[in-house]
Write a protein that holds these residues in place. Structure first.
Motif, PDB file in Angstrom:
ATOM      1  N   LEU C 133      15.625   3.467  -2.586  1.00  0.00           N
ATOM      2  CA  LEU C 133      14.788   4.847  -2.673  1.00  0.00           C
ATOM      3  C   LEU C 133      13.224   4.783  -3.172  1.00  0.00           C
ATOM      4  O   LEU C 133      12.280   5.383  -2.759  1.00  0.00           O
ATOM      5  CB  LEU C 133      15.482   5.840  -3.121  1.00  0.00           C
ATOM      6  N   GLU C 134      13.194   3.986  -4.599  1.00  0.00           N
ATOM      7  CA  GLU C 134      12.017   3.878  -5.213  1.00  0.00           C
ATOM      8  C   GLU C 134      11.055   3.125  -4.265  1.00  0.00           C
ATOM      9  O   GLU C 134       9.910   3.487  -4.289  1.00  0.00           O
ATOM     10  CB  GLU C 134      12.388   2.992  -6.385  1.00  0.00           C
ATOM     11  N   ILE C 135      11.580   2.008  -3.653  1.00  0.00           N
ATOM     12  CA  ILE C 135      10.947   1.376  -2.858  1.00  0.00           C
ATOM     13  C   ILE C 135      10.289   2.014  -1.821  1.00  0.00           C
ATOM     14  O   ILE C 135       9.116   1.936  -1.298  1.00  0.00           O
ATOM     15  CB  ILE C 135      11.352  -0.117  -2.583  1.00  0.00           C
ATOM     16  N   LEU C 136      11.148   2.749  -1.119  1.00  0.00           N
ATOM     17  CA  LEU C 136      10.710   3.615   0.125  1.00  0.00           C
ATOM     18  C   LEU C 136       9.678   4.717  -0.325  1.00  0.00           C
ATOM     19  O   LEU C 136       8.795   4.868   0.334  1.00  0.00           O
ATOM     20  CB  LEU C 136      11.864   4.452   0.693  1.00  0.00           C
ATOM     21  N   ASN C 137       9.810   4.954  -1.751  1.00  0.00           N
ATOM     22  CA  ASN C 137       8.761   6.004  -2.129  1.00  0.00           C
ATOM     23  C   ASN C 137       7.501   5.128  -2.244  1.00  0.00           C
ATOM     24  O   ASN C 137       6.415   6.153  -1.746  1.00  0.00           O
ATOM     25  CB  ASN C 137       9.202   6.536  -3.319  1.00  0.00           C
ATOM     26  N   PHE C 138       7.541   4.145  -2.953  1.00  0.00           N
ATOM     27  CA  PHE C 138       6.164   3.177  -2.966  1.00  0.00           C
ATOM     28  C   PHE C 138       5.660   3.245  -1.599  1.00  0.00           C
ATOM     29  O   PHE C 138       4.316   3.018  -1.703  1.00  0.00           O
ATOM     30  CB  PHE C 138       6.674   2.122  -3.895  1.00  0.00           C
ATOM     31  N   LEU C 139       6.241   2.986  -0.645  1.00  0.00           N
ATOM     32  CA  LEU C 139       5.622   2.480   0.744  1.00  0.00           C
ATOM     33  C   LEU C 139       5.442   3.849   1.388  1.00  0.00           C
ATOM     34  O   LEU C 139       5.075   3.755   2.923  1.00  0.00           O
ATOM     35  CB  LEU C 139       6.330   1.502   1.468  1.00  0.00           C
ATOM     36  N   GLY C 140       5.845   5.019   0.931  1.00  0.00           N
ATOM     37  CA  GLY C 140       5.774   6.346   1.706  1.00  0.00           C
ATOM     38  C   GLY C 140       6.542   6.458   2.769  1.00  0.00           C
ATOM     39  O   GLY C 140       6.032   7.104   3.906  1.00  0.00           O
ATOM     40  N   ALA C 160       8.544  -0.766   7.320  1.00  0.00           N
ATOM     41  CA  ALA C 160      10.211  -0.956   6.724  1.00  0.00           C
ATOM     42  C   ALA C 160      10.756  -2.421   6.455  1.00  0.00           C
ATOM     43  O   ALA C 160      11.289  -2.677   5.631  1.00  0.00           O
ATOM     44  CB  ALA C 160      11.052  -0.301   7.784  1.00  0.00           C
ATOM     45  N   GLU C 161       9.979  -3.342   7.409  1.00  0.00           N
ATOM     46  CA  GLU C 161      10.241  -4.669   7.193  1.00  0.00           C
ATOM     47  C   GLU C 161       9.808  -5.084   6.040  1.00  0.00           C
ATOM     48  O   GLU C 161      10.401  -5.814   5.214  1.00  0.00           O
ATOM     49  CB  GLU C 161       9.550  -5.455   8.554  1.00  0.00           C
ATOM     50  N   LEU C 162       8.186  -4.682   5.731  1.00  0.00           N
ATOM     51  CA  LEU C 162       7.749  -4.978   4.601  1.00  0.00           C
ATOM     52  C   LEU C 162       8.495  -4.576   3.170  1.00  0.00           C
ATOM     53  O   LEU C 162       8.778  -5.254   2.280  1.00  0.00           O
ATOM     54  CB  LEU C 162       6.500  -4.605   4.388  1.00  0.00           C
ATOM     55  N   ALA C 163       9.032  -3.334   3.452  1.00  0.00           N
ATOM     56  CA  ALA C 163       9.875  -2.591   2.248  1.00  0.00           C
ATOM     57  C   ALA C 163      11.147  -3.610   2.147  1.00  0.00           C
ATOM     58  O   ALA C 163      11.596  -3.780   0.904  1.00  0.00           O
ATOM     59  CB  ALA C 163      10.507  -1.181   2.745  1.00  0.00           C
ATOM     60  N   ARG C 164      11.700  -3.966   3.221  1.00  0.00           N
ATOM     61  CA  ARG C 164      12.949  -4.648   3.074  1.00  0.00           C
ATOM     62  C   ARG C 164      12.643  -5.768   2.398  1.00  0.00           C
ATOM     63  O   ARG C 164      13.498  -6.248   1.483  1.00  0.00           O
ATOM     64  CB  ARG C 164      13.523  -4.925   4.465  1.00  0.00           C
ATOM     65  N   ALA C 165      11.554  -6.560   2.758  1.00  0.00           N
ATOM     66  CA  ALA C 165      11.174  -7.873   2.090  1.00  0.00           C
ATOM     67  C   ALA C 165      11.046  -7.645   0.539  1.00  0.00           C
ATOM     68  O   ALA C 165      11.535  -8.337  -0.262  1.00  0.00           O
ATOM     69  CB  ALA C 165      10.229  -8.602   2.654  1.00  0.00           C
ATOM     70  N   LEU C 166      10.275  -6.459   0.204  1.00  0.00           N
ATOM     71  CA  LEU C 166      10.098  -6.062  -1.135  1.00  0.00           C
ATOM     72  C   LEU C 166      11.349  -5.833  -1.959  1.00  0.00           C
ATOM     73  O   LEU C 166      11.178  -6.211  -3.025  1.00  0.00           O
ATOM     74  CB  LEU C 166       8.841  -4.971  -1.181  1.00  0.00           C
ATOM     75  N   ALA C 167      12.182  -5.404  -1.235  1.00  0.00           N
ATOM     76  CA  ALA C 167      13.309  -4.928  -1.961  1.00  0.00           C
ATOM     77  C   ALA C 167      14.200  -6.248  -2.685  1.00  0.00           C
ATOM     78  O   ALA C 167      14.970  -5.978  -3.601  1.00  0.00           O
ATOM     79  CB  ALA C 167      14.406  -4.113  -1.014  1.00  0.00           C
TER      80      ALA C 167
END
Ligand SMILES: Nc1ncnc2c1ncn2[C@@H]1O[C@H](COP(=O)(O)OP(=O)(O)OP(=O)(O)O)[C@@H](O)[C@H]1O
Ligand SMILES: [Mg+2]
Lengths: 296, 359, 254
Positions: C133-140, C160-167
Motif C-alpha cells: 500500500l505504501e508503494i501504491l501511495n508513492f505512485l499515486g 502498476a507494472e512499475l509499482a510491482r517492479a519497485l515492490a
C-alpha cells in the motif's frame, strides 16, 4: 526371429500407421486454421465407419461410403457452426474443454444409436481370408485398400492446398489470420471448411479400416491419442511429416508385441508421445524455433 | 478475511450435521452412502481445483492418481504375501509390524499389508510418480499439457486393465476395512454407515481448511500470478516451475488419498476409476464450480457426484457430464456460480443474426 | 562503480543475429538509456540480462557476480527487476495483489506454513500488504488498489507494472519502453517518476523511443543497431554522433 513374421508385422504396422497419419492430418488441418486441437477428431473416424456400416444395409458399398463421408462432413460443419464459430477469442483451456465435451457427446450419441456392438464393413474386395502374396508376404487386399486410399487422401489434399482457391485461402489463414482477412479471405468460413475437410478424411479413413479393425462407439478416443502422437512426432501442423511419423509409430507399435504383452501395446505408443513432448515437442523433423513462435 | 474463512467452515460443518440429522428423521439414511462416496470424490476435485483454477495448469489425468492410490492399497491389503515370507524384505516388513495375518474367505491364513502401511505406500508412490512426471509435464502449456496429462492417465488405465495381478477388467475386490483408529474404521458395512459419513466429511473439512489457508497465503497469491502471467511471475522472483510442481504433487496426493479411502469404503476398485472419462468428469466439476473457486468445486463435486451415484442421470451419465462441460464453457466459462448467461446468449444471437445479414 | 557489466554478449535466433558482441556497463545510481530502431535487439538484450534468454556467448555480471545462465526468478532474487514492453499484469488479480507479488522475494511463507496459516505467516501477510500500500501511495495509485489490474486505463497499467517492479526493492531496475502508448502529460510524469526512483538510490536501465524523455533523464545512452552497439556516451555526445544520426535518419527514409 522369423523373417516372414517380421514382414507380416511390418505390413500390419504400415496399415495402422496409415490410419494414424490420416487422423494426424485431420488434427493438423484444424490446428493450422484455428490453433485448436480438436479432441473430437477420433470421433469423426468412428462416426464415418459406423454410418457407412448402417447405410450399407440399404446401399451398395461405394454409395454407402460416399454418403457416410458426406454425412460426417455435414456433422463437422455443424459442430463448427454451433460450438466454435461465435466464440470471441476463446482461451486454449476453454477450447480444449469444449472439444472434449463434443467428443463425449458424439460418443454417447453413437452409443445411443448403435449400441455397444462392434461393427465393420465387408472387405472391399475378397473376404477376410483372401490374401495376395507379395514377395512371399501374405497381404490382405484390404490392407492395400487402406494404404492406397490413405495415399490418395494425402495426394489429393496436397493438390487441394496448392492449386485450388479455397485451399490457398486456408493456407493463407494458417500462416497469418489477420493478413488473410485483410485480403478478403473470410477466416470463419475457412475454419468451417477445415472442420468439414478433417471430418471427411477422418470418415473415409474410418470406412476403409473398419473391415480390419472394426469400429465401436468407443473407438474414437484411442485413435485420437494415436493420431495426436503422430501429429506431435511429425511436428504439429506439418502434414507431410505426419505421414512419415504415422508409419514409424505404426511399425514400432506392431513390433512392440515382441517385447511386451499385447495389452500394453498402447502404453508403448503413449510413452512415445510423452517422451517426445518432454524432449522435443517441435517434432522429429521440426525446428525448435518454429515451434516456439507458435502460440499454444 | 480470516474470520470469514472460519465462518464458512462452520457453515459447512453445520450443513454436514444437518444433512445427517435430516436423513435420520426422514428415514433416508441410505443416501449417506452416496454422500460419503461423494465426499471422497470431492477430495480429488478440490485438489484439482487448486491446480487448474488457481495455478492454471490443466490435468486430464487425475483419475490416474486416484487409481494409483486405490489400486496399490487394494493390492497390498488383499494380495497374499505368505509365499514370500522368507524373502528378506517381506520378513523385515513382517517383523516391523507392517504386515498382518488375516483369514481369507475360505478360512485359510493369508499375510497382507496393514491398511495404514498400504495407505502410506500408495500415497507415497503416487507422490513420487507425480514428482517424476510433473517436472517435464509442467514445462508444457496449453494443448501439449492437456495431451501429456491425458496420455499419463491412459497409461495408468491400460496398465491396470492389462495386469492380471490387478484383476484386469474385474479390478480388485474383497478389500478389507481400514481401521484408522481403534473403533474408527472405513468400511461400507451398514451398521457403521453414519460413522463413515462423518469420517469422510471430517477428512474433507480438514483438507478444505488446509487448501483455503493455502490459497489465501503468499503461495496462493503466487499460484494465481502464474495463472495470470507466468513470465511476469517468474520475473518477480516466483520460482514458477517449483510452485507448479508442488501444486501438481499436492493435488496428486489428494487424489491418491481419495483413492485409498474410497477403495476401502467400497471394498474394491475397478479399472473404470482410472478411465479418461473420470478425469474429464473431475475437470468438468471444477469448471462448473467456477475454476478458481474452492467452495464452488466442493459444492458441485458433492452435488453432481451424488446425483450421478444415485443414478439420476441414468444411462446418460457420461453424456450429462459432456453436456455440462460444453454448456459451461460456452456460456459461463467463469463457472455457474457467477453465471453471466444472459450476455453470452445475447452475444451468440447477435453473432448469428450478424452473419445472416452479411449473406 | 559498475552495478551491471555486460561483456561480449551475443544471441541469435535461427539465422538472425539479434544481439552481437555487445559490451557495456551501468554505473551504480545512474540512469542509463538503451535506444535503437525497431528490431535492434533491445528487448532481446533485456531478456538476456534478466534470465529469460540464455546468451550464446558472453557474460553478464551484476555486482561482480555472474548472472547469465540463471533463471529469471533467481535474477530477481539478486535484486534486479524489470517491466515488460507489452504489459504483463496478472489477470484476475487486483492492483494491490499485483503489487503484493512484488514482495514475494522479501517474504518466506511456503506451502506448509501457508497451509496451516501459522501466526508468523499472518504477521508476514500483514507486512506485505502494508508495504504494498505504501508503494501504491508513492505512485499515486492507492485509489485503484482494489480494482482489477487489467481493467485500469493504459497509463495506469504502466504505472502498476512499475509499482510491482519497485515492490521488489531492486538495486537495478530494467524498464522496457515504460512510456510506450502514453500521452505527453503521462510521459512527462513517467519521466519525473523515473528520476525520483533514481534519487531513491535505484539504478535504472531504460529502453525508450521517446527521445525527449531519454535525453532529459539519462546520464548515459547506448545505441544499438542490428544487434550491435554503435555508440555509448553522454546524451549531448550521442546527439552529435554522426553514426547515430545516420541510423535514425536512415530509418526515417525507409
Ligand atoms: N524469441 C524470438 N524468436 C525469434 N526471433 C526473435 C525472438 N525475439 C526477438 N526476435 C527477433 O530479434 C530481433 C530483435 O528483436 P527485439 O525484440 O529485441 O527488438 P527491439 O529492439 O526490442 O525492437 P522494438 O523497438 O520493436 O521493441 C527482431 O528481428 C525479432 O524479430
Ligand atoms: Mg522491444
Amino acid at each position: 526371429m522369423n523373417i516372414e513374421l517380421f514382414f507380416q508385422y511390418i505390413v500390419a504396422g504400415i496399415t495402422y500407421g496409415a490410419i494414424y497419419s490420416i487422423v494426424a492430418i485431420g488434427f493438423n488441418i484444424i490446428y493450422n486454421t484455428t490453433g485448436i486441437i480438436n479432441f473430437a477428431q477420433g470421433e469423426f473416424v468412428m462416426i464415418g465407419g459406423m454410418t457407412a456400416v448402417t447405410l450399407h444395409s440399404f446401399f451398395p458399398l461405394p454409395y454407402a461410403i460416399l454418403l457416410a463421408v458426406i454425412i460426417t462432413m455435414i456433422a463437422g460443419a455443424l459442430i463448427e457452426i454451433i460450438f466454435i464459430r461465435w466464440l470471441v477469442n476463446p482461451s486454449v483451456l476453454r477450447m480444449i474443454i469444449i472439444t472434449i465435451g463434443i467428443s463425449i457427446l458424439l460418443r454417447e450419441a453413437a452409443l445411443y444409436i448403435w449400441g455397444e456392438k462392434v461393427r465393420g464393413l465387408p472387405y472391399f474386395t475378397g473376404t477376410s481370408v483372401s490374401s495376395l502374396s507379395i514377395g512371399g508376404v501374405h497381404v490382405s487386399p484390404q490392407v492395400l485398400w487402406v494404404i492406397g486410399i490413405s495415399a490418395v487422401i494425402v495426394v489429393a489434399l496436397n493438390l487441394f492446398f496448392s492449386y485450388t482457391m479455397p485451399g490457398r485461402q486456408m493456407r493463407a489463414c494458417a500462416s497469418n489470420r489477420d493478413a488473410a482477412r485483410l485480403c478478403g479471405v473470410s477466416a470463419s468460413n475457412m475454419i468451417t471448411l477445415s472442420f468439414v475437410l478433417s471430418a471427411g478424411i477422418g470418415a473415409l479413413a474410418g470406412c476403409v479400416v473398419s473391415p480390419i479393425t472394426y469400429v465401436q462407439y468407443e473407438s474414437g478416443t484411442g485413435l485420437a491419442i494415436k493420431g495426436f502422437t503422430v501429429a506431435i512426432l511429425g511436428g504439429l501442423g506439418n502434414s507431410m511429416a505426419a505421414v512419415a511419423a504415422g508409419l514409424i509409430l505404426g511399425i514400432l507399435e506392431s513390433l512392440s508385441i515382441w517385447v511386451m504383452p499385447t495389452a500394453y501395446k498402447d502404453v508403448i505408443s503413449i510413452s512415445i508421445l510423452l517422451l517426445m513432448l518432454f524432449v522435443k515437442p517441435s517434432g522429429l523433423f521440426g525446428s525448435k524455433e518454429a515451434a516456439s513462435l507458435k502460440e499454444f | 478475511m480470516g474470520h470469514q474463512r472460519y465462518l464458512q467452515i462452520l457453515g459447512l460443518i453445520s450443513a454436514v450435521i444437518a444433512v445427517q440429522l435430516f436423513t435420520y428423521y426422514t428415514d433416508t439414511g441410505h443416501h449417506l452412502t452416496q454422500l460419503t462416496m461423494s465426499a471422497y470424490y470431492s477430495l480429488v476435485i478440490i485438489g484439482l481445483c487448486l491446480l487448474i483454477g488457481y495455478a492454471g495448469q490443466i490435468s486430464l489425468g487425475h483419475a490416474g492418481f486416484f487409481a494409483i492410490g486405490g489400486y496399490i492399497s487394494a493390492f497390498l491389503t488383499t494380495h497374499n504375501f505368505l509365499p514370500y515370507k522368507d524373502n528378506y524384505f517381506i520378513s523385515f516388513l513382517s517383523k516391523s509390524g507392517l504386515l498382518a495375518s488375516r483369514e481369507d474367505l475360505y478360512g485359510g491364513q493369508i499375510l497382507i499389508f496393514h491398511p495404514w502401511a498400504a495407505c502410506i505406500a500408495a500415497v507415497l508412490f503416487a507422490v513420487i510418480v507425480a514428482y517424476l512426471i510433473g517436472g517435464p509435464v509442467l514445462k508444457l502449456k496449453g494443448h501439449y499439457l492437456a495431451m501429456a496429462t491425458l496420455g499419463f492417465g491412459i497409461i495408468v488405465y491400460k496398465i491396470v486393465l492389462g495386469t492380471e495381478k490387478f484383476g484386469a477388467a474385474d479390478g480388485i475386490s474383497d478389500v478389507p476395512s481400514f481401521v484408522l483408529l481403534p473403533g474408527v474404521e472405513i468400511t461400507g458395512k451398514l451398521p457403521v454407515r453414519i460413522m463413515n459419513y462423518y469420517v469422510a466429511w471430517v477428512i474433507v473439512i480438514i483438507c478444505m481448511i488446509i487448501l483455503l489457508n493455502l490459497i489465501n497465503s503468499r503461495i496462493g497469491r503466487a499460484l494465481r500470478s502464474i495463472h495470470g502471467a507466468e513470465d511476469a511471475s517468474n520475473a518477480m522472483g516466483v520460482n514458477t516451475a517449483k510452485y507448479k510442481l508442488n501444486t501438481f504433487v499436492l493435488s496428486a496426493a489428494f487424489a491418491s488419498v481419495a483413492g485409498v479411502f474410497l477403495t476401502h469404503y467400497n471394498g474394491g476398485i475397478g479399472p473404470s476409476e482410472a478411465s479418461v472419462m473420470k478425469s474429464v468428469r473431475y475437470v468438468a466439476i471444477v469448471a462448473v464450480g467456477g475454476m478458481a473457486n474452492l467452495w464452488g468445486a466442493l459444492i458441485m463435486g458433492v452435488l453432481l457426484n451424488f446425483l450421478s451415484l444415485r443414478g439420476y442421470f441414468g444411462t446418460y451419465d457420461d453424456a450429462v457430464f459432456g453436456g455440462i462441460l460444453i454448456l459451461i464453457m460456452l456460456f459461463a466459462p467463469e463457472g455457474l456460480l457467477r453465471i453471466d448467461l444472459f450476455r453470452s446468449l445475447k452475444g451468440m444471437f447477435l453473432k448469428i443474426s450478424d452473419s445472416k445479414e452479411k449473406t | 562503480m559498475a552495478i551491471l557489466e555486460v561483456r561480449d554478449l551475443s544471441r541469435s535466433f535461427g539465422g538472425l543475429q539479434a544481439v552481437f558482441n555487445v559490451s557495456f556497463t551501468v554505473k551504480n545510481g545512474s540512469i542509463k538509456a538503451l535506444i535503437g530502431p525497431n528490431g535492434a535487439g533491445k528487448t532481446t538484450l533485456f531478456n538476456l540480462i534478466s534470465g529469460f534468454l540464455k546468451p550464446d556467448t558472453g557474460s553478464v555480471l551484476f555486482n561482480n557476480q555472474k548472472i547469465h545462465g540463471l533463471k529469471p526468478y533467481q535474477v530477481a532474487g539478486k535484486g534486479l527487476s524489470r517491466t515488460f514492453q507489452h504489459i504483463k499484469l496478472f489477470h484476475k488479480m487486483t492492483v494491490l495483489e499485483n503489487i503484493m507479488i512484488g514482495r514475494h522475494i522479501h517474504s518466506k511463507a511456503e506451502f506448509i506454513s501457508g497451509m496451516f496459516n501459522l501466526p508468523w505467516t499472518q504477521r508476514e501477510e500483514k507486512a506485505i500488504r502494508e508495504r504494498s500500500l505504501e508503494i501504491l501511495n508513492f505512485l499515486g495509485l492507492s485509489e485503484m488498489a482494489d480494482a482489477e489490474a487489467t481493467s485500469l486505463a493504459y497509463g495506469q497499467q504502466r504505472i502498476a507494472e512499475l509499482a510491482r517492479a519497485l515492490a521488489c526493492e531492486p538495486k537495478l531496475l530494467l524498464l522496457d519502453e515504460p512510456a510506450a502508448g502514453l500521452n505527453m502529460r503521462e510521459t512527462a510524469e513517467m519521466a519525473k517518476l523515473i528520476a525520483r526512483i533514481r534519487d531513491m538510490g535505484i539504478t535504472v536501465l531504460i529502453v525508450e523511443h521517446d527521445m525527449s524523455l531519454v535525453m532529459n533523464i539519462s546520464d548515459e545512452i547506448i545505441v544499438l543497431s542490428y544487434g550491435q552497439k554503435i555508440a555509448d556516451d553522454i546524451p549531448l555526445a550521442i546527439q552529435k554522433n554522426s553514426e547515430v544520426i545516420r541510423v535514425y535518419l536512415g530509418e526515417e527514409d525507409a
